[in-house]
Design an enzyme around this catalytic site. Structure first.
Site, PDB file in Angstrom:
ATOM      1  CG  HIS A  39     -11.533 -14.353 -12.012  1.00  0.00           C
ATOM      2  ND1 HIS A  39     -11.752 -14.702 -10.693  1.00  0.00           N
ATOM      3  CD2 HIS A  39     -11.305 -15.506 -12.680  1.00  0.00           C
ATOM      4  CE1 HIS A  39     -11.653 -16.014 -10.579  1.00  0.00           C
ATOM      5  NE2 HIS A  39     -11.390 -16.529 -11.754  1.00  0.00           N
ATOM      6  CD  GLU A  82     -12.586 -11.419  -9.371  1.00  0.00           C
ATOM      7  OE1 GLU A  82     -13.500 -11.283 -10.202  1.00  0.00           O
ATOM      8  OE2 GLU A  82     -12.118 -12.538  -9.052  1.00  0.00           O
ATOM      9  CE  LYS A  88       9.681   1.656  25.240  1.00  0.00           C
ATOM     10  NZ  LYS A  88      10.601   2.570  25.942  1.00  0.00           N
ATOM     11  CB  CYS A  99     -14.631 -18.120 -11.718  1.00  0.00           C
ATOM     12  SG  CYS A  99     -13.551 -19.115 -12.770  1.00  0.00           S
ATOM     13  N   GLY A 109     -13.585 -20.420  -6.831  1.00  0.00           N
ATOM     14  CA  GLY A 109     -12.998 -21.437  -5.964  1.00  0.00           C
ATOM     15  C   GLY A 109     -12.662 -22.698  -6.721  1.00  0.00           C
ATOM     16  CB  ILE A 168      -0.947   0.008   1.233  1.00  0.00           C
ATOM     17  CG1 ILE A 168      -1.855  -1.233   1.233  1.00  0.00           C
ATOM     18  CG2 ILE A 168      -1.771   1.283   1.283  1.00  0.00           C
ATOM     19  CD1 ILE A 168      -2.808  -1.307   0.063  1.00  0.00           C
TER      20      ILE A 168
HETATM   21  N1  GLN Z   1     -12.578 -24.579 -10.301  1.00  0.00           N
HETATM   22  C1  GLN Z   1     -13.183 -23.967 -11.434  1.00  0.00           C
HETATM   23  C2  GLN Z   1     -12.393 -24.208 -12.712  1.00  0.00           C
HETATM   24  O1  GLN Z   1     -11.247 -24.547 -12.669  1.00  0.00           O
HETATM   25  C3  GLN Z   1     -13.389 -22.489 -11.209  1.00  0.00           C
HETATM   26  C4  GLN Z   1     -12.124 -21.702 -11.053  1.00  0.00           C
HETATM   27  C5  GLN Z   1     -12.316 -20.361 -10.414  1.00  0.00           C
HETATM   28  O2  GLN Z   1     -13.335 -20.113  -9.761  1.00  0.00           O
HETATM   29  N2  GLN Z   1     -11.335 -19.492 -10.554  1.00  0.00           N
HETATM   30  O3  GLN Z   1     -12.913 -24.067 -13.788  1.00  0.00           O
END
Ligand code: GLN
Length: 544
Positions: A510, A512, A190, A384, A357, A22
């Protein structure tokens, strides 16, 4: 002739997690606001070739660049602060350095020499540091060295910095970040840990030029002067880095401390114009003075470590600011949700985001969450694996293929609505082999995603192995789940939406990773907007 690109090394001492990333990003922001072109690089001293194979519990999220590099999450901060893309060259690990040197040794490139940490590893570190400067694109390269000085694994990096400080025609300075703890019992700040940490750097032959002192309490001039005296540093180059309520405050705090001016003086660069940060501060003002509130559930299986979803949480903040809305994120463990308790866990939410995930754990909770969001008409955003889970849920509960699954979780399912991509079938190695980086996507005009992007050709970053099984596409579309975004080159379904729903969007990519303070991501912006709208409508219905 002095080198045209100047370098700033950022090291850390006393403890980890002081926020070097940061501080580096905030300094870069100030230099950028003064008209300099700046990039930031992170050197990570671990032996993994990249963080792609790391469990999120280890270091948090893995950030993905346009060119498909799996990188440290600090690169996300760099992009969010600077609004400029990073690349493979911006993150280098010890594993990658050694891999390169060992490959060269096997080729015979060292001509019979003994290959050693000094000079071969340090030379390769120096080469990687100079790569970004040599592109000619940057006035200033900031290189953050991961870990803490004094760690065995950091030594070659500190040695490379020592060598570079002595290299003719290489203009660089070292900014060292340490901690000044407050002892409540004696009521004192300190400085001893800082003194020790600087001694440690000096033992390696590196005199820092600037010290940033992380602190929970305001530092007195006396404390700064004491540190300056003991650490061979001018008092004005001792910078207070006080805790901030938002990370986006830090550039202003650093400006107030004069960090950018001290840096430019030391690099012999002019600083005529004050950095205004006008657009930045407008966003900050919206973050701090929201007009509305909305409650968003973030459902994932790594929520014990919130850094696992860093870019998503930040994208939500950017989108909240854009909507002048405070977003309360409710962190919900996917393992704890099922069809029986979904109402109890989710009914207070105005919008639900199901996170990315890997693997089996928590998948049924994600599916139960999505069933609830779909049936109760709660705005839903699946990213995803979140999108894949939405497809599975729809197949099971709307198409009535009760055994539907992804082959990632159940290899032999009779209805593999999500399955391994063709290009993935022969791959056995795990590192760097997913579908990674930016791919184009064409979106349909009559859709929620078109409303958000306002264009039909977009590009987003990916990190996955599995995909929507096109064999089922027609069946899904007839039943109301539409593919509203398709990769034009290979027909992969990148976006699904449910028509008969206030806002139900699942994306294989993604988004984000591309949200920045100045450019909030349109899908996050519209997800928050839809959630606020539904909240308002529900309140009106309740009061009628
Ligand atoms: N596990 C899933 C895949 O490999 C989704 C990957 C993720 O969410 N980045 O397609």
């Amino acid at each position: 002739m002095p080198s045209s690109t100047k370098y700033i090394f950022v090291t850390g001492g006393v403890t980890s997690s002081l926020g070097k990333g940061i501080i580096a990003a905030s300094l870069a922001k100030l230099l950028q606001a003064r008209g300099y072109s700046v990039t930031i690089q992170k050197l990570d001293p671990y032996i993994n070739v990249d963080p792609g194979t790391l469990n999120p519990y280890e270091h948090g999220e893995c950030f993905v660049t346009d060119d498909g590099a799996e990188t440290d999450l600090d690169l996300g901060h760099y992009e969010r602060f600077l609004n400029v893309s990073t690349s493979k060259a911006n993150n280098v690990t010890t594993g990658r350095i050694y891999q390169y040197v060992i490959d060269k040794e096997r080729e015979g490139a060292y001509l019979g020499k003994t290959v050693q940490v000094i000079p071969h590893i340090t030379d390769e570190i120096k080469r990687r540091i100079k790569l970004l400067g040599n592109t000619g694109n940057y006035d200033i390269v900031i290189t953050e060295i991961g870990g803490t000085v004094g760690d065995i694994e950091s030594l070659p990096y500190v040695e490379a910095v020592r060598q570079l400080k002595w290299e003719p025609n290489f203009d660089c300075i070292v900014l060292h970040l340490t901690l000044v703890p407050f002892l409540a019992a004696s009521g004192e700040l300190k400085t001893k840990p800082t003194q020790h940490s600087v001694k440690q750097l000096l033992e390696s032959g590196v005199q820092p030029d600037i010290l940033a002192l992380r602190t929970e309490h305001k530092l007195t001039q006396g404390v700064k002067e004491k540190v300056a005296l003991f650490c061979n540093i001018a008092p004005e180059a001792v910078i207070q880095a006080i805790d901030a309520s938002s990370i986006y405050d830090v550039p202003n705090l650093m400006k107030a401390e004069g960090l950018d001016k001290v840096v430019l003086d030391k690099l012999s660069l002019p600083h005529n114009e004050e950095p205004l940060l006008t657009a930045w501060n407008k966003v900050l003002d919206k973050i701090k003075n929201p007009k509305h509130t909305v409650n968003i559930g973030l459902v994932g299986k790594y929520i014990e470590l919130k850094d696992s979803y860093k870019s998503i949480a930040e994208a939500i903040i950017h989108a909240g600011a854009n909507n002048e809305t405070k977003v309360n994120i409710h962190w919900i463990h996917s393992e704890g949700v099922n069809n029986d308790n979904a109402a109890e866990k989710l009914s207070n939410l105005d919008g639900i985001l199901v996170a990315p995930g890997f693997g089996e754990r928590g998948i049924e909770g994600k599916i139960a969450t999505i069933k609830y969001a779909r049936e109760k008409q709660i705005p839903f955003f699946g990213i995803c694996l979140g999108m894949q889970a939405a497809v599975i849920e729809f197949a099971r509960n709307v198409l009535n293929h009760a055994d539907s699954h992804s082959t990632e979780m159940e290899a032999n399912t009779t209805n593999p609505v999500i399955y391994l991509m063709e290009e993935q079938r022969a791959i056995t190695e795990k590192g760097g082999t997913m579908r990674l980086g930016a791919y184009p996507c064409k979106i349909l005009e009559n859709s929620n995603v078109f409303d958000a992007y306002n264009e039909t050709n977009i590009s987003e970053r990916h990190r996955h192995r599995y995909e929507f099984n096109n064999k089922y596409k027609e069946e899904f579309e007839t039943a109301g789940m539409k593919a509203t975004g398709i990769n034009p080159d290979n027909n992969l379904v990148e976006i699904v939406e449910i028509e008969d729903h206030p806002w139900f969007v699942g994306v294989q990519f993604h988004p984000e990773y591309k949200s920045t303070v100045i450019n909030p991501h349109p899908l996050f912006v519209n997800f928050i907007k839809a959630s606020s709208l539904v909240k308002e409508q529900n309140m009106q219905t309740a009061s009628n």
